[in-house]
Write a protein that holds these residues in place. Structure first.
Motif, PDB file in Angstrom:
ATOM      1  N   THR A 141       0.825  -1.203   0.000  1.00  0.00           N
ATOM      2  CA  THR A 141       0.000   0.000   0.000  1.00  0.00           C
ATOM      3  C   THR A 141       0.861   1.256   0.000  1.00  0.00           C
ATOM      4  N   VAL A 142       1.985   1.190   0.716  1.00  0.00           N
ATOM      5  CA  VAL A 142       2.811   2.386   0.811  1.00  0.00           C
ATOM      6  C   VAL A 142       3.362   2.765  -0.568  1.00  0.00           C
ATOM      7  N   VAL A 143       3.560   1.781  -1.425  1.00  0.00           N
ATOM      8  CA  VAL A 143       3.993   2.068  -2.791  1.00  0.00           C
ATOM      9  C   VAL A 143       2.866   2.739  -3.570  1.00  0.00           C
ATOM     10  N   VAL A 144       1.656   2.204  -3.390  1.00  0.00           N
ATOM     11  CA  VAL A 144       0.486   2.829  -4.016  1.00  0.00           C
ATOM     12  C   VAL A 144       0.391   4.294  -3.579  1.00  0.00           C
ATOM     13  N   VAL A 145       0.643   4.525  -2.312  1.00  0.00           N
ATOM     14  CA  VAL A 145       0.574   5.878  -1.767  1.00  0.00           C
ATOM     15  C   VAL A 145       1.605   6.793  -2.431  1.00  0.00           C
ATOM     16  N   VAL A 146       2.847   6.307  -2.533  1.00  0.00           N
ATOM     17  CA  VAL A 146       3.898   7.123  -3.150  1.00  0.00           C
ATOM     18  C   VAL A 146       3.560   7.410  -4.612  1.00  0.00           C
ATOM     19  N   ILE A 147       3.136   6.360  -5.328  1.00  0.00           N
ATOM     20  CA  ILE A 147       2.795   6.533  -6.746  1.00  0.00           C
ATOM     21  C   ILE A 147       1.799   7.664  -6.922  1.00  0.00           C
ATOM     22  N   TRP A 148       0.680   7.597  -6.211  1.00  0.00           N
ATOM     23  CA  TRP A 148      -0.403   8.553  -6.462  1.00  0.00           C
ATOM     24  C   TRP A 148      -0.163   9.905  -5.830  1.00  0.00           C
ATOM     25  N   ARG A 149       0.569   9.896  -4.712  1.00  0.00           N
ATOM     26  CA  ARG A 149       0.886  11.188  -4.130  1.00  0.00           C
ATOM     27  C   ARG A 149       1.732  11.994  -5.114  1.00  0.00           C
ATOM     28  N   TRP A 150       2.627  11.288  -5.792  1.00  0.00           N
ATOM     29  CA  TRP A 150       3.469  11.963  -6.771  1.00  0.00           C
ATOM     30  C   TRP A 150       2.660  12.380  -8.002  1.00  0.00           C
ATOM     31  N   LEU A 151       1.869  11.436  -8.537  1.00  0.00           N
ATOM     32  CA  LEU A 151       1.117  11.738  -9.765  1.00  0.00           C
ATOM     33  C   LEU A 151       0.113  12.868  -9.553  1.00  0.00           C
ATOM     34  N   PHE A 152      -0.464  12.966  -8.350  1.00  0.00           N
ATOM     35  CA  PHE A 152      -1.441  14.015  -8.076  1.00  0.00           C
ATOM     36  C   PHE A 152      -0.794  15.314  -7.592  1.00  0.00           C
ATOM     37  N   SER A 153       0.524  15.271  -7.317  1.00  0.00           N
ATOM     38  CA  SER A 153       1.156  16.456  -6.728  1.00  0.00           C
ATOM     39  C   SER A 153       1.254  17.586  -7.753  1.00  0.00           C
ATOM     40  N   THR A 154       1.464  18.792  -7.236  1.00  0.00           N
ATOM     41  CA  THR A 154       1.547  19.938  -8.139  1.00  0.00           C
ATOM     42  C   THR A 154       2.984  20.170  -8.610  1.00  0.00           C
ATOM     43  N   GLY A 177       5.677  18.224 -10.533  1.00  0.00           N
ATOM     44  CA  GLY A 177       6.145  17.068 -11.274  1.00  0.00           C
ATOM     45  C   GLY A 177       5.102  15.993 -11.507  1.00  0.00           C
ATOM     46  N   GLY A 178       3.951  16.086 -10.833  1.00  0.00           N
ATOM     47  CA  GLY A 178       2.911  15.084 -11.039  1.00  0.00           C
ATOM     48  C   GLY A 178       2.347  15.143 -12.452  1.00  0.00           C
ATOM     49  N   MET A 179       1.829  14.002 -12.932  1.00  0.00           N
ATOM     50  CA  MET A 179       1.369  13.926 -14.326  1.00  0.00           C
ATOM     51  C   MET A 179      -0.077  14.380 -14.474  1.00  0.00           C
ATOM     52  N   ILE A 180      -0.859  14.247 -13.429  1.00  0.00           N
ATOM     53  CA  ILE A 180      -2.305  14.447 -13.569  1.00  0.00           C
ATOM     54  C   ILE A 180      -2.635  15.900 -13.927  1.00  0.00           C
ATOM     55  N   ASN A 181      -2.060  16.843 -13.174  1.00  0.00           N
ATOM     56  CA  ASN A 181      -2.370  18.247 -13.438  1.00  0.00           C
ATOM     57  C   ASN A 181      -2.022  18.690 -14.860  1.00  0.00           C
ATOM     58  N   PRO A 182      -0.776  18.434 -15.348  1.00  0.00           N
ATOM     59  CA  PRO A 182      -0.471  18.815 -16.732  1.00  0.00           C
ATOM     60  C   PRO A 182      -1.422  18.166 -17.746  1.00  0.00           C
ATOM     61  N   LEU A 183      -1.776  16.895 -17.513  1.00  0.00           N
ATOM     62  CA  LEU A 183      -2.683  16.204 -18.436  1.00  0.00           C
ATOM     63  C   LEU A 183      -4.039  16.898 -18.483  1.00  0.00           C
ATOM     64  N   LEU A 184      -4.575  17.209 -17.298  1.00  0.00           N
ATOM     65  CA  LEU A 184      -5.884  17.869 -17.235  1.00  0.00           C
ATOM     66  C   LEU A 184      -5.823  19.267 -17.828  1.00  0.00           C
ATOM     67  N   LEU A 185      -4.687  19.966 -17.579  1.00  0.00           N
ATOM     68  CA  LEU A 185      -4.518  21.308 -18.147  1.00  0.00           C
ATOM     69  C   LEU A 185      -4.517  21.249 -19.660  1.00  0.00           C
ATOM     70  N   GLN A 186      -3.756  20.289 -20.193  1.00  0.00           N
ATOM     71  CA  GLN A 186      -3.647  20.159 -21.646  1.00  0.00           C
ATOM     72  C   GLN A 186      -4.989  19.823 -22.282  1.00  0.00           C
ATOM     73  N   ALA A 187      -5.747  18.977 -21.582  1.00  0.00           N
ATOM     74  CA  ALA A 187      -7.053  18.587 -22.111  1.00  0.00           C
ATOM     75  C   ALA A 187      -8.071  19.712 -21.961  1.00  0.00           C
TER      76      ALA A 187
END
Lengths: 290, 275
Positions: free
Chosen positions: A113-126, A128-138
């Motif tokens: 679980t702690v790996v899951v936590v690191v993965i998503w904390r990073w992806l959702f972070s402002t 370097g995370g991937m989610i914000n740029p993706l949503l911005l681009q879309a």
């Protein structure tokens, strides 16, 4: 006969005694603890009757946690089951690499679980995370979103992460149910000119519905207990917006040093969960009889 | 079985969606762990790394106690797996084949144990372990993880036993084989895939457990990977490179294990579920 009975007991006893010692006895202790006024582990306590329960049931924080737990469990059950059903329908088709897909889909569940936590904390972070740029681009958002910054976005994000971890596991169970649907039924429907949606509606769905309801119940029980994902990502925040019952119990015991009160909450939680489990099983069994 | 073109497009779209949903996060973490810090926090994230460095892995293994956590976790998970199987196998066989009073009630109680909120026993268990001197010792975690895996293990092994053709067992009984011999030489080899599945389940349960490991273990040198790693998260001023490297290393053991026995595990899981 007598001898075989002795063998049976010898086979069952170790497992039963083990569970009684590690789960059963502590459960009894939890009930006893909830009737005392112990604050820290190891310190003695006096018998105070039901006053812990009175205090807990009168506290708004408790009822808020009950409500959040209900939201958490319900949202997870819906999202998990929907994703699992869709994934199972895909995996039930024939395509190149289907066997690999059927095995490796569960990777989200086998990593800590702690790996899951690191993965998503990073992806959702402002940063370097991937989610914000993706949503911005879309063009879906105008500026970066702090997903863990407000109670409702935090809750929704946590539900997504937990469902992401669990849906493949449930999808494999659904797939097991799907593979039992006889192929001839589909053939017959196709000859009758039924399209894919009609086949799903009149064959797959009715045959699968019982499996899905059982899995929804199991999923509910499992997600109720989830503590680590919430604790490691939001610690119950922001502003208590993700403080479900397990988080409240942990906080009361280990941050607030009110051990007996925490025990009382956990006993209430157990009763609620067991009541749900029994009620759900009854309803399901009744549904099968019809 | 033939599919129309439209259906094929829908299927491909769904496949792509799920592949991205599950695969992309892992891809980003693995590739992120070899990017230089500037690229990790770049405003426009890169799909394919533009830089290559092993500095995060070096830091992970030299500046943190990560290797110790890794070894502790391996010890706990392996011992839990062995203990779970030793307890579950005879119990599953007894519930499946042997008749004894209280059988139905005992079986139901075990299944109930699978559903109840584990956090309830956390506090009393700490007191119990403190009395027998098990707090801050790895055996405490082995006992707890075994207890968590045991109900599901018994349930799953029982359904595997149910899949063995009755004639095989009857022939052995007819030959006068004692119960233990029957179990050891006939039943166990026949359900080997089931045993592997249950073993993996127990291993993963122990490998991922966080709450009890965080409360029952006090000293840093005895922490398991989930707890030790979560400590690293807070310990440093969020060093994403280090965290991504740590996440990648934590994935490797279970993925390696899964590469060998994954298919058996998945079919075991699904076959066990339908019976």
């Amino acid at each position: 006969m007598l001898q075989s009975r002795a063998i049976a007991f010898a086979f069952v006893a170790p497992a039963l005694l083990f569970l009684a010692a590690i789960l059963g006895w502590p459960l009894v202790q939890a009930v006893l603890l909830s009737l005392q006024d112990v604050r820290v582990i190891g310190s003695p306590g006096a018998f105070v009757g039901l006053s812990n329960y009175e205090r807990v049931l009168g506290a708004p924080a408790f009822w808020r946690a009950v409500g959040l737990s209900a939201v958490w469990v319900l949202a997870n059950a819906v999202l998990q089951t929907a994703l699992a059903l869709a994934a199972a329908l895909v995996l039930n088709e024939k395509f190149p690499g289907v066997r690999i897909a059927r095995t490796w889909i569960i990777i989200t569940w086998i990593v800590p679980t702690v790996v899951v936590v690191v993965i998503w904390r990073w992806l959702f972070s402002t940063s370097g995370g991937m989610i914000n740029p993706l949503l911005l681009q879309a063009g879906l958002i105008e500026r970066p979103v702090g997903f863990f910054a407000t109670p409702w976005t935090a809750m929704a994000t946590l539900v997504f992460i937990n469902s992401w971890r669990w849906f493949p596991f449930i999808a494999l169970m659904v797939l097991a149910g799907l593979t039992r649907v006889p192929e001839e039924l589909y053939e017959a429907a196709r000859i009758d000119g039924a399209n894919a949606w009609e086949r799903f509606k009149s064959i797959t769905w009715p045959l699968l519905a019982p499996t899905l309801s059982v899995l929804a119940v199991i999923g509910t029980l499992l997600s109720f207990n989830v503590f680590d994902i919430i604790w490691l990502l939001t610690a119950g925040g922001p502003a208590g917006g993700s403080r479900t019952l397990p988080v409240l119990i942990y906080e009361t015991a280990f941050k607030g040093y009110r051990l007996s009160e925490a025990a009382a909450i956990s006993v209430i939680a157990t009763v609620l969960l067991m009541a749900f489990a029994i009620l759900a099983t009854r309803t399901l069994e009744k549904g099968e009889e019809r | 079985m033939s599919r129309g073109l439209g259906w094929n497009v829908v299927l491909a779209a769904c496949l792509l969606f799920f592949a991205a949903l599950i695969g992309l996060p892992f891809w980003w973490v693995l590739t992120g762990s070899i990017k230089i810090p500037q690229e990790i926090i770049a405003r426009m994230p890169t799909m394919i790394p533009h830089s290559f460095t092993l500095q995060h892995y070096q830091k992970l293994f030299s500046a943190s106690d990560y290797p110790v956590y890794l070894i502790n976790s391996l010890i706990v998970a392996t011992a839990s797996t062995v203990l779970t199987l030793l307890l579950a196998l005879p119990a599953a066989y007894a519930f499946f084949r042997l008749r004894f009073p209280g059988r139905a009630i005992a079986y139901r109680t075990i299944l109930l144990a699978y559903a109840f909120p584990s956090i309830v026993v956390l506090i009393p268990l700490f007191g119990l372990f403190a009395k027998v001197g098990l707090v801050d010792r790895l055996p405490a975690l082995i006992l707890v993880n075994t207890a968590f895996a045991l109900p599901f293990a018994i349930w799953m092994l029982r359904s595997f036993l149910a899949g063995i053709p009755k004639e095989i067992e009857e022939a052995a009984v007819m030959d006068g084989a004692p119960t233990l011999t029957l179990l050891r030489h006939i039943m166990i080899p026949l359900i080997a895939p089931g045993i592997a599945s249950v073993g993996i389940y127990a291993f993963i349960t122990a490998w991922t457990e966080y709450v009890f490991a965080s409360v029952l273990i006090l000293s840093d040198a005895k922490r398991t990977l989930p707890v030790g790693f979560s400590g690293i998260i807070g310990q440093y001023q969020i060093d994403w490179g280090l965290l991504l490297a740590g996440a990648s290393v934590a994935i490797i053991p279970v993925v390696t294990l899964f590469a060998f026995v994954g298919r058996g595990f998945v079919s075991g899981l699904t076959e066990g579920a339908v019976k």
